[in-house]
Design a protein around this motif. Structure first.
Motif, PDB file in Angstrom:
ATOM      1  N   GLU A   1       0.818  -1.245  -0.078  1.00  0.00           N
ATOM      2  CA  GLU A   1       0.069   0.121   0.000  1.00  0.00           C
ATOM      3  C   GLU A   1       0.650   1.379  -0.113  1.00  0.00           C
ATOM      4  O   GLU A   1       0.415   2.425  -0.273  1.00  0.00           O
ATOM      5  CB  GLU A   1      -0.964   0.170   1.184  1.00  0.00           C
ATOM      6  N   THR A   2       2.115   0.988   0.152  1.00  0.00           N
ATOM      7  CA  THR A   2       3.052   2.332   0.297  1.00  0.00           C
ATOM      8  C   THR A   2       4.408   1.986  -0.561  1.00  0.00           C
ATOM      9  O   THR A   2       4.410   0.861  -0.833  1.00  0.00           O
ATOM     10  CB  THR A   2       3.268   2.569   2.044  1.00  0.00           C
ATOM     11  N   ARG A   3       5.013   3.133  -0.616  1.00  0.00           N
ATOM     12  CA  ARG A   3       6.074   2.976  -1.639  1.00  0.00           C
ATOM     13  C   ARG A   3       7.484   3.664  -1.085  1.00  0.00           C
ATOM     14  O   ARG A   3       8.210   4.256  -1.598  1.00  0.00           O
ATOM     15  CB  ARG A   3       5.808   3.509  -3.261  1.00  0.00           C
ATOM     16  N   PRO A   4       7.762   3.434   0.383  1.00  0.00           N
ATOM     17  CA  PRO A   4       9.046   3.932   0.671  1.00  0.00           C
ATOM     18  C   PRO A   4      10.217   3.311   0.264  1.00  0.00           C
ATOM     19  O   PRO A   4      10.149   1.829   0.139  1.00  0.00           O
ATOM     20  CB  PRO A   4       8.791   3.783   2.312  1.00  0.00           C
ATOM     21  N   LEU A   5      11.289   3.970   0.279  1.00  0.00           N
ATOM     22  CA  LEU A   5      12.598   3.170  -0.034  1.00  0.00           C
ATOM     23  C   LEU A   5      12.936   2.476   1.165  1.00  0.00           C
ATOM     24  O   LEU A   5      13.257   2.835   2.292  1.00  0.00           O
ATOM     25  CB  LEU A   5      13.445   4.228  -0.470  1.00  0.00           C
ATOM     26  N   CYS A   6      13.350   0.932   1.172  1.00  0.00           N
ATOM     27  CA  CYS A   6      13.569   0.275   2.108  1.00  0.00           C
ATOM     28  C   CYS A   6      14.834  -0.531   1.554  1.00  0.00           C
ATOM     29  O   CYS A   6      14.772  -1.373   1.033  1.00  0.00           O
ATOM     30  CB  CYS A   6      12.576  -0.778   2.649  1.00  0.00           C
ATOM     31  N   TRP A   7      16.022   0.076   1.768  1.00  0.00           N
ATOM     32  CA  TRP A   7      17.152  -0.059   1.329  1.00  0.00           C
ATOM     33  C   TRP A   7      18.303  -0.197   2.441  1.00  0.00           C
ATOM     34  O   TRP A   7      18.390   0.592   3.196  1.00  0.00           O
ATOM     35  CB  TRP A   7      17.436   0.957   0.083  1.00  0.00           C
ATOM     36  N   ASP A   8      19.084  -1.049   2.185  1.00  0.00           N
ATOM     37  CA  ASP A   8      20.357  -1.268   3.042  1.00  0.00           C
ATOM     38  C   ASP A   8      21.856  -1.375   2.389  1.00  0.00           C
ATOM     39  O   ASP A   8      22.384  -2.118   2.268  1.00  0.00           O
ATOM     40  CB  ASP A   8      20.271  -2.512   4.014  1.00  0.00           C
ATOM     41  N   PRO A   9      22.215  -0.233   1.787  1.00  0.00           N
ATOM     42  CA  PRO A   9      23.413  -0.143   0.896  1.00  0.00           C
ATOM     43  C   PRO A   9      24.517  -0.220   1.521  1.00  0.00           C
ATOM     44  O   PRO A   9      24.467  -0.033   2.954  1.00  0.00           O
ATOM     45  CB  PRO A   9      23.293   1.051   0.116  1.00  0.00           C
ATOM     46  N   ASP A  10      25.866  -0.185   1.070  1.00  0.00           N
ATOM     47  CA  ASP A  10      26.882   0.020   2.026  1.00  0.00           C
ATOM     48  C   ASP A  10      27.311   1.405   2.369  1.00  0.00           C
ATOM     49  O   ASP A  10      26.561   2.350   2.009  1.00  0.00           O
ATOM     50  CB  ASP A  10      28.024  -0.412   1.031  1.00  0.00           C
ATOM     51  N   GLN A  11      28.180   1.694   3.165  1.00  0.00           N
ATOM     52  CA  GLN A  11      28.527   3.017   3.696  1.00  0.00           C
ATOM     53  C   GLN A  11      28.991   4.083   2.680  1.00  0.00           C
ATOM     54  O   GLN A  11      28.411   5.204   2.538  1.00  0.00           O
ATOM     55  CB  GLN A  11      29.678   2.877   4.914  1.00  0.00           C
ATOM     56  N   TYR A  12      29.732   3.388   1.695  1.00  0.00           N
ATOM     57  CA  TYR A  12      30.197   4.447   0.656  1.00  0.00           C
ATOM     58  C   TYR A  12      29.077   4.804  -0.056  1.00  0.00           C
ATOM     59  O   TYR A  12      28.885   6.420  -0.497  1.00  0.00           O
ATOM     60  CB  TYR A  12      31.174   3.874  -0.184  1.00  0.00           C
ATOM     61  N   THR A  13      28.105   4.097  -0.402  1.00  0.00           N
ATOM     62  CA  THR A  13      26.873   4.493  -1.116  1.00  0.00           C
ATOM     63  C   THR A  13      25.830   5.466  -0.370  1.00  0.00           C
ATOM     64  O   THR A  13      25.144   6.442  -0.972  1.00  0.00           O
ATOM     65  CB  THR A  13      26.011   3.333  -1.496  1.00  0.00           C
ATOM     66  N   LEU A  14      25.878   5.221   0.825  1.00  0.00           N
ATOM     67  CA  LEU A  14      25.108   6.095   1.754  1.00  0.00           C
ATOM     68  C   LEU A  14      25.678   7.513   1.696  1.00  0.00           C
ATOM     69  O   LEU A  14      24.884   8.591   1.753  1.00  0.00           O
ATOM     70  CB  LEU A  14      25.046   5.400   3.094  1.00  0.00           C
ATOM     71  N   GLU A  15      27.064   7.420   1.899  1.00  0.00           N
ATOM     72  CA  GLU A  15      27.781   8.847   1.699  1.00  0.00           C
ATOM     73  C   GLU A  15      27.504   9.592   0.431  1.00  0.00           C
ATOM     74  O   GLU A  15      27.294  10.791   0.350  1.00  0.00           O
ATOM     75  CB  GLU A  15      29.156   8.664   2.183  1.00  0.00           C
ATOM     76  N   PHE A  16      27.474   8.824  -0.529  1.00  0.00           N
ATOM     77  CA  PHE A  16      27.288   9.483  -2.096  1.00  0.00           C
ATOM     78  C   PHE A  16      25.861   9.886  -2.234  1.00  0.00           C
ATOM     79  O   PHE A  16      25.804  10.937  -2.609  1.00  0.00           O
ATOM     80  CB  PHE A  16      27.815   8.378  -2.980  1.00  0.00           C
ATOM     81  N   MET A  17      24.948   9.358  -1.407  1.00  0.00           N
ATOM     82  CA  MET A  17      23.641   9.610  -1.747  1.00  0.00           C
ATOM     83  C   MET A  17      23.424  11.124  -0.764  1.00  0.00           C
ATOM     84  O   MET A  17      22.602  11.834  -1.398  1.00  0.00           O
ATOM     85  CB  MET A  17      22.673   8.617  -0.962  1.00  0.00           C
ATOM     86  N   ALA A  18      23.966  10.880   0.169  1.00  0.00           N
ATOM     87  CA  ALA A  18      24.057  12.327   0.926  1.00  0.00           C
ATOM     88  C   ALA A  18      24.566  13.475   0.225  1.00  0.00           C
ATOM     89  O   ALA A  18      24.147  14.523   0.337  1.00  0.00           O
ATOM     90  CB  ALA A  18      24.715  12.071   2.309  1.00  0.00           C
TER      91      ALA A  18
END
Length: 500
Positions: free
Chosen positions: A474-491
């Motif tokens: 019923e919802t479409r939130p991002l539920c994702w567990d990438p590596d630390q570098y990917t998280l930093e690049f996303m930020a």
């Protein structure tokens, strides 16, 4: 054909978005210059003749440098792509180890030409801290083996297909080139299932977990938390297969949004996974496809991503190099005993005309490959002056795997997103018999006839997750567990967007 378990579209879109942003980041003049200086300094300290972003592949970005001194071979610098490779440090470490292992262990009679590694390092050692890297010698080649085998012209939805007009003589010659590599890999082994580490002079052990391509993908587009992946290596075949069965169950539990489309669809998928686990846990069922003689190894080297696209050839279509070894590990011998899926270039779950047509075409080509494999075996054992019994032939075991249906157990075990299609079409009736339906091919309802085979706790778990997963659609939130570098690049991307 029953549909695949679809990717989570929200995670997939985010993965693609990060990849595109990172590729744009590489083109910044200061970043590009830093990469160029880094490669020149660590490969050969002379002025380069040319430097360019050579290729954006499925998992890696590759830079190519040529030098003014023509006696120096070209150099490659390669980085895993954030958002695509979700275990970058582990991936690079494993790939370096396996290439070094192959170089050391393959003989002159069965060589596997892999790139020569000049240097590799962690993200903290890379230019602009782009990510873990490998510097390798560039292998001169004309094209890939896939280019030789595929149907000429544009391809439907970028899917490859074996040229239907290729002659048997030509096909056997090309398959022979590939068979040499497959056979050579099968002769390399370890005492445990896992990724390799050098622990002494010419001493290698499967010291790490077997990091697979499927593990990367079910985190990337299957929204499985990284903590739910296997962390161990294994000394028994059955333990590893059970871990793979558990991974299928965890994948279904945790993938959001696109995992199911109804309550019954959810139940059907759980039934398939519980019954697949039963094939491994039940001794009588297990003996039908897993010989006890292979329980304790040795465990041959297996590459998840070995396929014609990663095999480089010269103008005469002879193999000059094999690349992309990151998802390679010592695995159950049954993986090596199954004939390669890539004989038609495309996977069965993607075949435009469906699974039955894929099987028909595959059975046309399989005898050609098996004969090429037999020719390879003869040459090797004649060189060793040894007699090869029929039961010792890898080609015979491949034939038996296909004819018995064991091929499909191996395929289902390794391919999380293709699992449902393969299980219901190729595995269920072999072990659990007909369902009693007039139309036994109506696999949408077959699961109902299998409910009595489940344990009470399995039925309870299934119903618990049916309600939960219906709410997730019923919802479409991002539920994702990438590596630390990917998280930093996303930020960083988000911050740059805000600043703009």
């Amino acid at each position: 054909m029953e549909s695949r378990l679809p990717f989570d579209d929200v995670a997939w879109e985010k993965s693609d978005e990060i990849e595109q942003s990172w590729v744009e980041f590489l083109s910044y003049e200061d970043i590009f210059d830093e990469i160029e200086l880094f490669l020149a300094a660590h490969y050969h300290p002379r002025q380069c003749a040319d430097f360019k972003l050579f290729r954006i592949g499925g998992i890696n970005a590759t830079f190519l440098m040529t030098f003014t001194d023509t006696n120096i071979g070209d150099a490659i610098l390669r980085f895993p792509i954030p958002g695509i490779a979700l275990f970058p440090e582990e991936k690079v470490r494993n790939e370096v180890s396996i290439m070094q292992f192959i170089t050391e262990k393959t003989s002159d009679t069965m060589p596997i030409p892999v790139p020569r590694i000049s240097r590799w390092g962690k993200r903290t050692e890379s230019p602009a801290k782009l990510g873990p890297f490998i510097i390798m010698g560039y292998i001169e080649h004309e094209r890939s083996m896939s280019d030789v085998l595929e149907t000429p012209g544009p391809h439907q939805q970028n899917r490859l297909e074996l040229n239907p007009n290729i002659s048997v003589t030509k096909l056997k010659s090309l398959y022979r080139e590939l068979a040499n590599i497959v056979f050579s890999l099968s002769t390399l082994s370890a005492s445990r299932i896992g990724s390799l580490k050098q622990t002494g002079r010419s001493v290698w052990e499967a010291a790490y977990r077997p990091l697979s391509l499927s593990m990367n993908e079910i985190v990337r587009v299957g929204t499985l938390p990284r903590s739910k992946l296997p962390t161990a290596n294994y000394d028994k075949t059955s333990l590893y297969f059970e871990a793979l069965a558990e991974l299928h169950i965890s994948h279904l539990k945790y993938q959001r949004n696109d995992a199911i489309d109804s309550a019954d669809d959810c139940r059907r998928k759980f039934v398939a996974r519980f019954l697949f686990r039963k094939l491994i846990r039940d001794p009588e069922l297990r003996e039908k496809w897993m010989s006890p003689s292979y329980e304790n190894g040795p465990f041959p080297v297996w590459c998840d991503d070995f396929r014609p696209q990663n095999v480089l050839v010269d103008k005469a279509d002879k193999v000059v190099g094999v690349v992309d070894w990151e998802f390679t590990y010592a695995a159950p011998v049954q993986f090596s005993h199954a004939p390669p899926w890539w004989l038609l270039l495309d996977k069965p779950e993607y075949w435009a005309k469906g699974l039955d047509d894929w099987c028909t075409e595959y059975e046309r080509r399989l005898p050609v490959f098996l004969q090429a494999m037999r020719d390879c075996e003869e040459v090797v054992f004649q060189t060793r002056n040894e007699r090869l019994e029929e039961s010792q032939r890898l080609s015979s075991r491949m034939r038996d795997s296909w004819e018995s249906g064991d091929f499909w157990i191996m395929y289902a075990a390794r391919n999380n997103f293709a699992f449902d299609a393969i299980y219901w079409n190729k595995i269920d009736r072999r072990f659990f018999g007909p369902t009693g339906y007039v139309d036994d091919d109506n696999i949408c309802d077959v699961w109902k006839k299998r409910l009595d085979l489940l344990e009470p706790e399995e039925k309870k778990t299934m119903e618990k997750y049916v309600d939960r997963k219906l709410k997730e659609t019923e919802t479409r939130p991002l539920c994702w567990d990438p590596d630390q570098y990917t998280l930093e690049f996303m930020a960083k991307v988000d911050q740059d967007s805000d600043d703009a």
